[in-house]
Motif scaffolding. Sequence first.
Motif, short mmCIF file in Angstrom:
data_model
loop_
_atom_site.label_atom_id
_atom_site.label_comp_id
_atom_site.label_asym_id
_atom_site.label_seq_id
_atom_site.Cartn_x
_atom_site.Cartn_y
_atom_site.Cartn_z
N VAL A 211 105.45 73.58 35.01
CA VAL A 211 105.47 75.02 35.60
C VAL A 211 103.80 75.35 35.92
CG1 VAL A 211 107.01 75.75 33.82
CG2 VAL A 211 104.61 75.38 33.18
N TYR A 212 103.79 76.39 36.82
CA TYR A 212 102.58 76.58 37.20
C TYR A 212 102.16 78.08 37.10
CZ TYR A 212 98.84 77.09 40.68
OH TYR A 212 97.44 77.29 41.31
N ARG A 213 101.17 78.06 36.53
CA ARG A 213 100.63 79.63 36.09
C ARG A 213 101.88 80.08 35.14
NH1 ARG A 213 96.16 81.77 38.64
NH2 ARG A 213 95.31 80.45 40.23
N SER A 214 102.28 79.21 34.29
CA SER A 214 103.44 79.52 33.42
C SER A 214 104.86 80.06 33.87
CB SER A 214 102.88 80.83 32.49
OG SER A 214 101.74 80.31 31.68
N LYS A 215 104.69 79.59 35.29
CA LYS A 215 106.27 79.96 35.89
C LYS A 215 106.79 78.77 36.43
CE LYS A 215 105.60 84.73 37.29
NZ LYS A 215 104.12 85.08 37.34
N GLN A 216 108.11 78.84 36.54
CA GLN A 216 108.92 77.40 37.06
C GLN A 216 108.16 77.14 38.65
OE1 GLN A 216 110.79 75.26 35.84
NE2 GLN A 216 110.51 74.22 37.87
N LEU A 217 107.74 76.08 38.64
CA LEU A 217 107.46 75.69 39.85
C LEU A 217 108.31 75.41 40.93
CD1 LEU A 217 104.74 74.54 41.34
CD2 LEU A 217 105.45 72.18 41.01
N SER A 218 108.11 76.10 42.34
CA SER A 218 109.31 75.75 43.30
C SER A 218 109.35 74.31 43.68
CB SER A 218 109.00 76.71 44.53
OG SER A 218 107.69 76.48 45.05
N GLU A 219 110.14 73.86 44.61
CA GLU A 219 110.25 72.68 45.02
C GLU A 219 109.32 72.10 46.20
OE1 GLU A 219 113.69 70.61 45.44
OE2 GLU A 219 114.55 70.95 43.58
N TYR A 220 108.78 71.03 46.13
CA TYR A 220 107.72 70.63 47.04
C TYR A 220 108.20 69.03 47.43
CZ TYR A 220 104.43 74.27 46.27
OH TYR A 220 103.96 75.35 46.34
N ASP A 221 108.06 68.96 48.92
CA ASP A 221 108.06 67.53 49.34
C ASP A 221 107.25 66.51 49.04
OD1 ASP A 221 110.83 68.52 50.76
OD2 ASP A 221 109.25 69.49 52.10
N ALA A 222 106.02 66.99 49.01
CA ALA A 222 104.89 66.24 48.81
C ALA A 222 103.62 66.93 48.26
CB ALA A 222 104.54 65.63 50.34
N ASN B 179 95.96 75.11 41.78
CA ASN B 179 94.73 74.69 41.13
C ASN B 179 95.26 73.82 39.92
OD1 ASN B 179 92.80 74.43 39.00
ND2 ASN B 179 92.50 76.66 39.08
N THR B 180 94.83 72.42 40.11
CA THR B 180 95.62 71.39 39.06
C THR B 180 95.16 71.98 37.65
OG1 THR B 180 94.22 70.14 40.68
CG2 THR B 180 95.13 68.91 38.95
N LEU B 181 94.45 72.65 37.51
CA LEU B 181 94.26 72.89 36.04
C LEU B 181 95.22 73.93 35.44
CD1 LEU B 181 90.30 72.73 35.99
CD2 LEU B 181 92.16 70.94 35.18
N ARG B 182 96.00 74.50 36.33
CA ARG B 182 96.89 75.74 35.93
C ARG B 182 98.38 75.16 35.73
NH1 ARG B 182 95.62 80.91 35.89
NH2 ARG B 182 97.32 80.83 34.46
N PHE B 183 98.48 73.78 35.55
CA PHE B 183 99.92 73.43 35.75
C PHE B 183 100.12 73.34 34.24
CE2 PHE B 183 99.56 71.96 39.94
CZ PHE B 183 100.77 72.16 40.40
N GLY B 184 101.59 73.34 33.76
CA GLY B 184 102.13 73.07 32.61
C GLY B 184 103.06 71.92 32.72
N ILE B 185 102.85 70.66 31.81
CA ILE B 185 103.76 69.63 31.96
C ILE B 185 104.93 69.74 30.73
CG2 ILE B 185 103.58 67.08 31.66
CD1 ILE B 185 100.92 66.92 32.81
N ASP B 186 106.05 70.10 31.25
CA ASP B 186 107.07 70.19 30.43
C ASP B 186 108.09 68.84 30.17
OD1 ASP B 186 106.09 72.66 29.99
OD2 ASP B 186 107.97 73.78 30.54
N LEU B 187 108.32 68.49 29.15
CA LEU B 187 108.86 67.20 28.94
C LEU B 187 110.07 67.32 28.08
CD1 LEU B 187 105.71 65.10 28.09
CD2 LEU B 187 106.87 64.98 30.24
N GLU B 188 111.33 67.20 28.51
CA GLU B 188 112.50 67.10 27.82
C GLU B 188 113.36 66.09 28.10
OE1 GLU B 188 115.37 70.71 27.27
OE2 GLU B 188 113.78 71.22 28.44
N GLU B 189 114.45 65.68 27.51
CA GLU B 189 115.17 64.56 27.71
C GLU B 189 115.91 64.71 29.40
OE1 GLU B 189 117.93 63.57 24.88
OE2 GLU B 189 119.25 62.40 26.29
N GLY B 190 115.54 63.75 30.21
CA GLY B 190 116.06 63.83 31.51
C GLY B 190 115.94 64.67 32.31
N THR B 191 114.88 65.67 31.88
CA THR B 191 114.27 66.63 33.20
C THR B 191 113.02 66.79 33.13
OG1 THR B 191 115.09 68.21 31.60
CG2 THR B 191 116.57 68.03 33.58
N PRO B 192 112.11 65.83 33.73
CA PRO B 192 110.59 66.05 33.92
C PRO B 192 110.32 67.34 34.58
CG PRO B 192 111.25 64.01 35.26
CD PRO B 192 112.57 64.69 34.51
N ASN B 193 109.67 68.26 34.12
CA ASN B 193 109.63 69.60 34.99
C ASN B 193 107.97 69.86 34.92
OD1 ASN B 193 110.23 71.90 36.23
ND2 ASN B 193 110.50 72.95 34.24
#
Length: 401
Positions: free
Chosen positions: A49-60, A33-47
């Motif tokens: 989270v999904y439903r407040s948990k770290q998102l796993s790795e995706y290829d696409a 669900n697009t609306l359940r992401f959290g965009i975390d910004l920190e130097e050098g590490t765009p990240n």
Amino acid sequence: MKLAILSAAPRCYSTRRLRQAAEERGHDVKVLNTLRFGIDLEEGTPNLVYRSKQLSEYDAILPRIGASVTYFGTAVVRQFEQMDVYTPNTANGITNSRDKLRSLQILSRHDIGIPHTTFVRDRKDVLPAIERIGGAPVIIKILEGTQGVGVILADNTKIAEAIIETLQTAKQNVLIQQFVKESRGRDIRAFVVGDRVVAAMRRTAQGDEFRSNVHRGGSADLVELSPEYEETAVRAAQIMGLRMAGVDMLEGKDGPRIMEVNSSPGLEGIEGATGLDVAGAVVDFIANQVNFPEIDLRQRLTVTRGYGVTDLIIPEGSEMVGKTIAESGLRDRDIAILNLHRGTKVISNPRHSRVIEAGDGLLCYGRLESMRDLVPEKRRRKNRVKIKKLDPKLIEGLEND
Ligand SMILES: Nc1ncnc2c1ncn2[C@@H]1O[C@H](COP(=O)(O)OP(=O)(O)OP(=O)(O)O)[C@@H](O)[C@H]1O
Ligand SMILES: [Mg+2]
């Protein structure tokens, strides 16, 4: 591949079909669900989270961003781009196509058919605007309208003026557009994936209705597109920066007229009308491209101070005309040629033995100081390099001359 479909409507036909097509092909697919992401910004590490948990790795990812969530949705897509996750449609592409005015503005600099359109704000400018596009009958469109709501055909200038004034008083932005009468009650939807049209349908209005929207009672049928329509649709999508798009065209007397390019085209209508596996084509394309995430070339190539990209147009009488690229002296000036436009041809990585002709457009990367001398003071309109017809037969790869 591991694929995330971004959608706020997991149960709608398009999302279900895309997920099913990916599963059938053995991919690991999740609808997020697009609306359940959290965009975390920190130097050098765009990240993300999904439903407040770290998102796993995706290829696409496959973004299906609705108009009502454009700002947040494109921010999520942009964050995936920062993380080098492949997306067929970039945040920029989605934004470009989001409103009818913006997409026509971007298309208007290319050799691609669009209905003559104007956008004015002041009352005093309305009548001259109607006259500029050839007078009544004219189409009036609310910028934010969909499904045919807010598209009005005004038979005479007085009525057109009155409608526009009324809409403007109600704080609506309106486009004034030439009525393409040959196409009355008909339009074409071409579903573009990568550099081809995978399915197309003609929508026909009911009775004397001029709008062919299915929501207005129109019907849809499979149509075999001519190469001209097919190429126009593909180029429109490319110009907007979309690898998956629904391109809407009117059938004008001089060929296709682009009305709009949609970045989240629905699958139900087109699969229903054509019986084709559009979802499968989308998934196969993504699986094929997954190792080539979009790179913002300008951003990447200008990280070195003093370097940049530009288009050089070789004028008649230039000392480079008739010389090979090796003899041109460009390399000695620290300039590399990425590709060469000649007429309707694009030559990628041109060889050093290639002879330069007057009118060639060279896409160059190099030292700005050196390139400055070669760019004319003020670029004239006719000197622009347009994205020409990208007929695959004309795109040369490794030169064999
Ligand atoms: N310039 C035009 N000339 C002739 N017919 C037009 C023109 N513009 C629109 N129409 C007709 O009106 C219909 C609706 O127009 P349009 O697609 O621009 O708006 P919409 O369907 O409300 O928007 P969206 O496609 O974003 O949902 C078109 O499908 C076409 O049949
Ligand atoms: Mg439409």
